[in-house]
Structures are given as C-alpha cells and as structure tokens.
Design a protein around this motif. Structure first.
Motif, PDB file in Angstrom:
ATOM      1  N   ALA A 123       3.406   2.416 -15.263  1.00 52.93           N
ATOM      2  CA  ALA A 123       3.422   2.558 -13.641  1.00 52.93           C
ATOM      3  C   ALA A 123       3.341   1.181 -13.035  1.00 52.93           C
ATOM      4  CB  ALA A 123       2.109   3.116 -13.130  1.00 52.93           C
ATOM      5  N   ALA A 124       4.654   1.002 -12.589  1.00 51.76           N
ATOM      6  CA  ALA A 124       4.741  -0.591 -12.282  1.00 51.76           C
ATOM      7  C   ALA A 124       5.737  -0.730 -11.038  1.00 51.76           C
ATOM      8  CB  ALA A 124       5.707  -1.348 -13.332  1.00 51.76           C
ATOM      9  N   PRO A 125       5.309  -1.418  -9.751  1.00 51.74           N
ATOM     10  CA  PRO A 125       5.937  -1.465  -8.821  1.00 51.74           C
ATOM     11  C   PRO A 125       7.332  -2.202  -9.074  1.00 51.74           C
ATOM     12  CG  PRO A 125       4.365  -2.865  -8.665  1.00 51.74           C
ATOM     13  CD  PRO A 125       4.102  -1.967  -9.719  1.00 51.74           C
ATOM     14  N   SER A 126       8.434  -2.214  -8.405  1.00 54.37           N
ATOM     15  CA  SER A 126       9.801  -2.703  -8.661  1.00 54.37           C
ATOM     16  C   SER A 126       9.517  -4.079  -8.711  1.00 54.37           C
ATOM     17  CB  SER A 126      10.872  -2.211  -7.671  1.00 54.37           C
ATOM     18  OG  SER A 126      10.560  -2.156  -6.582  1.00 54.37           O
ATOM     19  N   ALA A 127       8.673  -4.797  -8.116  1.00 58.17           N
ATOM     20  CA  ALA A 127       8.480  -6.005  -8.040  1.00 58.17           C
ATOM     21  C   ALA A 127       8.076  -6.926  -9.053  1.00 58.17           C
ATOM     22  CB  ALA A 127       7.571  -6.432  -6.642  1.00 58.17           C
ATOM     23  N   VAL A 128       7.685  -6.109 -10.186  1.00 53.55           N
ATOM     24  CA  VAL A 128       7.240  -6.617 -11.482  1.00 53.55           C
ATOM     25  C   VAL A 128       8.585  -6.863 -12.320  1.00 53.55           C
ATOM     26  CG1 VAL A 128       5.031  -5.762 -11.275  1.00 53.55           C
ATOM     27  CG2 VAL A 128       6.521  -4.721 -12.674  1.00 53.55           C
ATOM     28  N   ILE A 129       9.629  -6.514 -12.097  1.00 52.72           N
ATOM     29  CA  ILE A 129      10.611  -6.400 -12.878  1.00 52.72           C
ATOM     30  C   ILE A 129      11.600  -7.648 -12.711  1.00 52.72           C
ATOM     31  CG2 ILE A 129      12.817  -5.353 -13.435  1.00 52.72           C
ATOM     32  CD1 ILE A 129      11.752  -2.637 -12.271  1.00 52.72           C
ATOM     33  N   ASP A 130      11.564  -8.233 -13.899  1.00 53.36           N
ATOM     34  CA  ASP A 130      12.040  -9.711 -14.039  1.00 53.36           C
ATOM     35  C   ASP A 130      13.365  -9.706 -14.788  1.00 53.36           C
ATOM     36  OD1 ASP A 130      12.646 -12.493 -14.569  1.00 53.36           O
ATOM     37  OD2 ASP A 130      11.164 -12.732 -15.893  1.00 53.36           O
ATOM     38  N   LEU A 131      14.509  -9.629 -14.120  1.00 55.31           N
ATOM     39  CA  LEU A 131      15.878  -9.626 -14.690  1.00 55.31           C
ATOM     40  C   LEU A 131      16.229 -10.978 -15.170  1.00 55.31           C
ATOM     41  CD1 LEU A 131      17.642  -7.135 -12.135  1.00 55.31           C
ATOM     42  CD2 LEU A 131      16.550  -6.362 -14.225  1.00 55.31           C
ATOM     43  N   LYS A 132      15.631 -11.934 -14.973  1.00 48.97           N
ATOM     44  CA  LYS A 132      15.915 -13.344 -15.348  1.00 48.97           C
ATOM     45  C   LYS A 132      15.680 -13.335 -16.882  1.00 48.97           C
ATOM     46  CE  LYS A 132      15.553 -15.501 -10.790  1.00 48.97           C
ATOM     47  NZ  LYS A 132      15.218 -16.588  -9.926  1.00 48.97           N
ATOM     48  N   SER A 133      14.461 -12.807 -17.226  1.00 47.90           N
ATOM     49  CA  SER A 133      14.035 -12.773 -18.599  1.00 47.90           C
ATOM     50  C   SER A 133      14.686 -11.606 -19.444  1.00 47.90           C
ATOM     51  CB  SER A 133      12.378 -12.757 -18.455  1.00 47.90           C
ATOM     52  OG  SER A 133      11.898 -13.951 -18.001  1.00 47.90           O
ATOM     53  N   LYS A 134      15.428 -12.185 -20.492  1.00 43.44           N
ATOM     54  CA  LYS A 134      16.065 -11.012 -21.169  1.00 43.44           C
ATOM     55  C   LYS A 134      15.195 -10.092 -21.850  1.00 43.44           C
ATOM     56  CE  LYS A 134      20.351 -13.682 -21.731  1.00 43.44           C
ATOM     57  NZ  LYS A 134      21.352 -14.448 -22.715  1.00 43.44           N
ATOM     58  N   THR A 135      14.052 -10.719 -22.668  1.00 49.01           N
ATOM     59  CA  THR A 135      13.319  -9.920 -23.350  1.00 49.01           C
ATOM     60  C   THR A 135      11.719 -10.429 -23.090  1.00 49.01           C
ATOM     61  OG1 THR A 135      13.128 -11.374 -25.235  1.00 49.01           O
ATOM     62  CG2 THR A 135      14.947  -9.658 -25.115  1.00 49.01           C
ATOM     63  N   GLY A 136      10.734  -9.568 -23.711  1.00 55.49           N
ATOM     64  CA  GLY A 136       9.212 -10.050 -23.635  1.00 55.49           C
ATOM     65  C   GLY A 136       9.112 -11.528 -24.116  1.00 55.49           C
ATOM     66  N   ASP A 149       8.014   2.448  -7.567  1.00 54.78           N
ATOM     67  CA  ASP A 149       7.800   2.862  -6.293  1.00 54.78           C
ATOM     68  C   ASP A 149       9.233   3.391  -5.692  1.00 54.78           C
ATOM     69  OD1 ASP A 149       8.976   0.180  -4.667  1.00 54.78           O
ATOM     70  OD2 ASP A 149       8.161   0.065  -6.635  1.00 54.78           O
ATOM     71  N   LYS A 150      10.221   3.433  -6.519  1.00 57.69           N
ATOM     72  CA  LYS A 150      11.516   3.521  -5.960  1.00 57.69           C
ATOM     73  C   LYS A 150      12.222   5.039  -6.737  1.00 57.69           C
ATOM     74  CE  LYS A 150      13.127  -0.865  -4.443  1.00 57.69           C
ATOM     75  NZ  LYS A 150      14.286  -1.831  -4.625  1.00 57.69           N
ATOM     76  N   LYS A 151      11.678   4.924  -8.012  1.00 60.25           N
ATOM     77  CA  LYS A 151      12.206   6.270  -8.705  1.00 60.25           C
ATOM     78  C   LYS A 151      11.752   5.972  -9.982  1.00 60.25           C
ATOM     79  CE  LYS A 151      16.478   6.722 -10.530  1.00 60.25           C
ATOM     80  NZ  LYS A 151      17.829   6.687 -10.600  1.00 60.25           N
ATOM     81  N   VAL A 152      12.073   6.936 -10.854  1.00 63.56           N
ATOM     82  CA  VAL A 152      11.315   7.108 -12.423  1.00 63.56           C
ATOM     83  C   VAL A 152      12.599   6.588 -13.250  1.00 63.56           C
ATOM     84  CG1 VAL A 152      10.700   8.559 -14.271  1.00 63.56           C
ATOM     85  CG2 VAL A 152       9.774   9.004 -11.978  1.00 63.56           C
ATOM     86  N   VAL A 210       0.929  -1.128  -0.193  1.00 63.74           N
ATOM     87  CA  VAL A 210       0.007  -0.107  -0.027  1.00 63.74           C
ATOM     88  C   VAL A 210       0.736   1.371  -0.038  1.00 63.74           C
ATOM     89  CG1 VAL A 210      -1.824   1.215   1.457  1.00 63.74           C
ATOM     90  CG2 VAL A 210      -2.044  -1.120   1.095  1.00 63.74           C
ATOM     91  N   LYS A 211       1.840   1.246   0.926  1.00 60.63           N
ATOM     92  CA  LYS A 211       2.867   2.339   0.904  1.00 60.63           C
ATOM     93  C   LYS A 211       3.487   2.623  -0.192  1.00 60.63           C
ATOM     94  CE  LYS A 211       3.162   2.298   5.880  1.00 60.63           C
ATOM     95  NZ  LYS A 211       4.051   1.821   7.030  1.00 60.63           N
ATOM     96  N   ASN A 212       4.111   1.607  -1.006  1.00 63.24           N
ATOM     97  CA  ASN A 212       4.822   1.644  -2.186  1.00 63.24           C
ATOM     98  C   ASN A 212       3.988   2.058  -3.152  1.00 63.24           C
ATOM     99  OD1 ASN A 212       7.128   0.479  -0.943  1.00 63.24           O
ATOM    100  ND2 ASN A 212       6.826  -1.296  -1.381  1.00 63.24           N
ATOM    101  N   ASN A 213       2.769   1.844  -3.336  1.00 62.94           N
ATOM    102  CA  ASN A 213       1.811   2.239  -4.300  1.00 62.94           C
ATOM    103  C   ASN A 213       1.680   3.704  -4.348  1.00 62.94           C
ATOM    104  OD1 ASN A 213       1.686  -0.158  -5.580  1.00 62.94           O
ATOM    105  ND2 ASN A 213      -0.271  -0.758  -4.629  1.00 62.94           N
ATOM    106  N   GLN A 214       1.539   4.178  -3.149  1.00 65.62           N
ATOM    107  CA  GLN A 214       1.473   5.767  -2.846  1.00 65.62           C
ATOM    108  C   GLN A 214       2.561   6.230  -3.083  1.00 65.62           C
ATOM    109  OE1 GLN A 214      -1.523   7.198  -0.905  1.00 65.62           O
ATOM    110  NE2 GLN A 214      -0.426   8.634  -2.532  1.00 65.62           N
ATOM    111  N   ARG A 215       3.837   5.756  -2.936  1.00 64.34           N
ATOM    112  CA  ARG A 215       4.947   6.561  -3.279  1.00 64.34           C
ATOM    113  C   ARG A 215       5.052   6.269  -4.878  1.00 64.34           C
ATOM    114  NH1 ARG A 215       7.376   4.291   1.508  1.00 64.34           N
ATOM    115  NH2 ARG A 215       7.920   2.264   0.312  1.00 64.34           N
ATOM    116  N   LEU A 216       4.670   5.343  -5.468  1.00 67.64           N
ATOM    117  CA  LEU A 216       4.876   5.263  -6.894  1.00 67.64           C
ATOM    118  C   LEU A 216       3.668   6.469  -7.564  1.00 67.64           C
ATOM    119  CD1 LEU A 216       4.437   2.102  -9.071  1.00 67.64           C
ATOM    120  CD2 LEU A 216       3.090   4.266  -9.695  1.00 67.64           C
ATOM    121  N   SER A 217       2.716   6.635  -7.026  1.00 65.88           N
ATOM    122  CA  SER A 217       2.037   7.750  -7.469  1.00 65.88           C
ATOM    123  C   SER A 217       2.323   9.075  -7.387  1.00 65.88           C
ATOM    124  CB  SER A 217       0.392   7.633  -6.660  1.00 65.88           C
ATOM    125  OG  SER A 217       0.612   8.038  -5.368  1.00 65.88           O
ATOM    126  N   TYR A 218       3.232   9.458  -6.275  1.00 64.75           N
ATOM    127  CA  TYR A 218       3.643  10.720  -6.181  1.00 64.75           C
ATOM    128  C   TYR A 218       4.918  10.881  -7.376  1.00 64.75           C
ATOM    129  CZ  TYR A 218       1.706  11.143  -1.495  1.00 64.75           C
ATOM    130  OH  TYR A 218       0.933  11.130  -0.427  1.00 64.75           O
TER     131      TYR A 218
END
Length: 391
Positions: free
Chosen positions: A297-310, A371-374, A151-159
């Motif tokens: 708009a995406a929380p950092s938890a959706v970033i999948d560094l194991k998958s090189k491309t889509g 939620d961490k940065k743009v 909940v808090k991370n989503n609020q930071r993302l919105s800002y």
C-alpha cells in the motif's frame, strides 16, 4: 487547530494551524501520548533526526510545515521588521530551507516528492508575484492544501485496497459468508502517513465494512513499531488484533489461513522493487512459499522513477543501540504515574547489523495499491507499469 487523525485517543499525530505545529513523539508511544511544539526549521530538523517522527509522509509534512510555521511567525510578527525586501530573497530563503530538509533523511521518497510539489508552487507564483509576501502566501496555501490532499489520497488508497482484497480473497461478498485474516508489518497508519494511513487504512476499511476477521501485526524489531504503535492504533479503534513476533510468522502461516499480507513502502524503484521497513523482504518470501497475496500500500508519491532498481537507493542504518537496548514500561508500577526504563538486552560490545529498510524484489509482489489505481505486473514482461500514473 486542525487534527489529522482517525483516532480519538491522540487527536492526530500532526496538529497544525497557521503559525502553530505540534507533533506527537512516536518514541514515547504507547505509554505516553506527548505532543511537542515545533517552532521552526531547526526544531523540525532535530525532531526528524531524533526519530521522534519516523516514516515518510509524516517526515515530509513535518519538514514542510516547520518552514510554514517559521515563515508565518517571522514575516507576520508585528514586533519584527520583515527580513525580506523583495521576492527574490523570499524565494532563495524557501529554496535554502527546503534543500536543508532534503538532507534530513535519505530513504523516504515522499520527503523529496512533497518538497518538489511545494517548490513548483513557489516557482509558479514567482512568475506573477509582486513582493515577498505573495511568495510566502503561496507557500503557506500550498503546504496547507497538500496536508489535506494527503489525508484524502490515503482514504482513496484504502478504498482501492479493500476492493482488490475482496475481489481476490472472497468468493462471496457477504459478511455472513466469509471474512479475511491479514498480516501487517511496521507502522503505516496515522502516525506515519496521516488520516487513515496506507496499509492500516486498508485494514480500517475492511473492518468498517465488516469483512475483517483478524489482523496479525508483527512486533517489527528493532524499533517495535508494530507492537508499540500499530497495535496501539488497532486496539484504540477496537479492530481485531493479535501481536506476533517477527520470528513466529512461519509457524503462524503453517497453522492459520492468511488471506493477505499488507505492508507500506518508503520508496518504490522504477522496476517495482519496494523499499520498506526491515523485515518486509523475508515476509514476502514467506508469502510466496505459502501462496499468500503480498500487497504493498503506497501513495504514488513514493514511486521513484529515477532509480532503476532497489539497488540504486540508499538504505539508512539504525543505531546499534536500537538493537542492543530496549525501552518499555516498568511493570512493577501498579499505580500512576507509570515510569519507563531503557535496558540492555545483548552481550556488551557485540557487533550489530542494523539496516533500517530492506529491498523486496518486484517479482514477490502481488499488487501495489496507490491512491490513483491498483497496479499489478504486466503479463507480457512481468513488470509494473508506473508511467500511466504520471500521464
């Protein structure tokens, strides 16, 4: 009981207190607001499989909290003998059930990210735990703290998203001078992401700051998550909202100055390719043609560094019935109780192409708001640098 919502209408898409979990049935929205009790792992798994809860964050949290409810109501039930004699059996029980939930959905990455977060807490506790109860308490506490963190991370993302849009769309940061018109696709609000949501969180923040002139939300076929759920959220909070069919966007863009398109994401590959609600890719192409900011708009938890491309990510498919049938309110009902009906809208026996998600190439994306940065593409190699998020 804790409500994780920005809406007063629903009192929260997830209602949780220790030993109790109720989740809103998204398939019935907006005509009915119905909560269903989740009593344990099997209930939670079936709920996810039936698509009563659909997008990544909500799916992940329902998985984790379903196990939390089962743990509490099994281990702390005075009428039952605890089935765990030692901490090893408790750890194995948690591992097996979390692994079971990993198979519930293939595309949303938060399911895997959040399970990994919980499992890490269990392993850490196992190093110092004396018995099974220590393990279970660690699980419950981490699951509950994660819920609050989301909940808090989503609020930071919105800002973060609001600031980026104001910096890039408005010449004068004064409500008397200029406001923005935005488009959103799918549902990435409280019913998918909790709290203010991600894409809708940014829109909520713009509206709160009085910088929002209009939101155009797409119908988002075939599940109609835009017309059913996103519009429901926006209308409930009196946020300026206009519904537009997916096929009308080119016409809209040719006639109306749109400042930004804001979408969510279920997974982002290491190269910046975005996996999101079907129809996102064609929207990104239109954004490129009409020179409109395309924001993910995406929380950092959706970033999948194991998958090189889509292309390395499995894309789930819809049931063909989601395209050939549609459910809605019976308009002839003038007085309560209002009834709903499912009707066929296609020629019988027609073959259907129905992916649930598509892949938007990274070079069509203006910015990824986390939620961490743009994040924007590096000027030298035209790529997004995700490594700095995980240092």
């Amino acid at each position: 009981m804790n409500f994780y919502s920005s809406l007063t209408v629903s009192e929260g898409s997830i209602r949780y207190s220790r030993g109790s979990l109720e989740v809103i049935n998204q398939l019935l929205l907006p005509f009915e607001v119905v909560y269903e009790q989740i009593n344990g792992v099997k209930d939670g798994y079936r709920y996810i499989q039936s698509l009563k809860v659909q997008a990544g964050q909500a799916v992940a949290l329902v998985s984790i909290l379903s196990l939390a409810v089962e743990i509490h109501n099994t281990f702390y039930n005075d009428d039952m003998l605890p089935p765990f004699n030692d901490k090893e059996s408790a750890v194995n029980y948690i591992y097996d059930n979390l692994d079971y939930f990993r198979s519930a959905r293939q595309t949303p990455y938060t399911l895997y990210s959040y399970i990994d977060i919980i499992w890490e807490a269990v392993i850490k506790e196992n190093e110092v735990a004396n018995d099974a109860e220590d393990i279970f308490v660690a699980y419950l506490e981490r699951a509950e703290s994660l819920l609050d963190e989301v909940v808090k991370n989503n609020q930071r993302l919105s800002y973060n998203g609001e600031k980026y849009i104001l910096d890039h769309c408005l010449k004068f940061k004064d409500v008397n001078h200029q406001r923005v018109k935005v488009v959103t696709h799918g549902n990435f609000g409280e019913f998918s992401c909790l709290g203010v949501g991600t894409a809708l969180g940014i829109i909520r923040q713009l509206n709160k700051s009085e910088y929002l002139e209009q939101t155009y939300c797409t119908e988002t076929r075939p599940y109609n998550n835009g017309s059913r759920i996103t519009a429901f959220e926006l209308i409930s909070e009196k946020i300026p909202c206009t519904l537009v069919c997916d096929s009308m966007l080119s016409s809209l863009f040719s006639e109306t100055k749109i400042d930004a398109i804001i979408v969510g994401a279920e997974r982002i590959a290491a190269n910046g390719d975005v996996i999101s609600t079907i129809g996102t890719y064609q929207l990104a192409i239109l954004a490129k043609f009409f020179n409109i900011l395309f924001i993910v708009a995406a929380p950092s938890a959706v970033i999948d560094l194991k998958s090189k491309t889509g292309k390395d990510i499995e894309i789930e498919k819809f049931s063909e019935l989601e395209v050939t049938q549609i459910r809605g309110e019976v308009v002839e009902d003038e007085e309560p109780p209002v009834t709903s009906m499912t009707v066929k809208v296609s020629t019988p026996d027609v073959h259907v192409y129905a992916p649930a998600y598509d892949i938007t190439p990274s070079n069509l994306i203006s910015a990824i708001i986390t939620d961490k940065k743009v994040l924007t593409r590096d000027n030298e190699n035209d790529m997004f640098d995700f490594q700095e998020l995980f240092k």
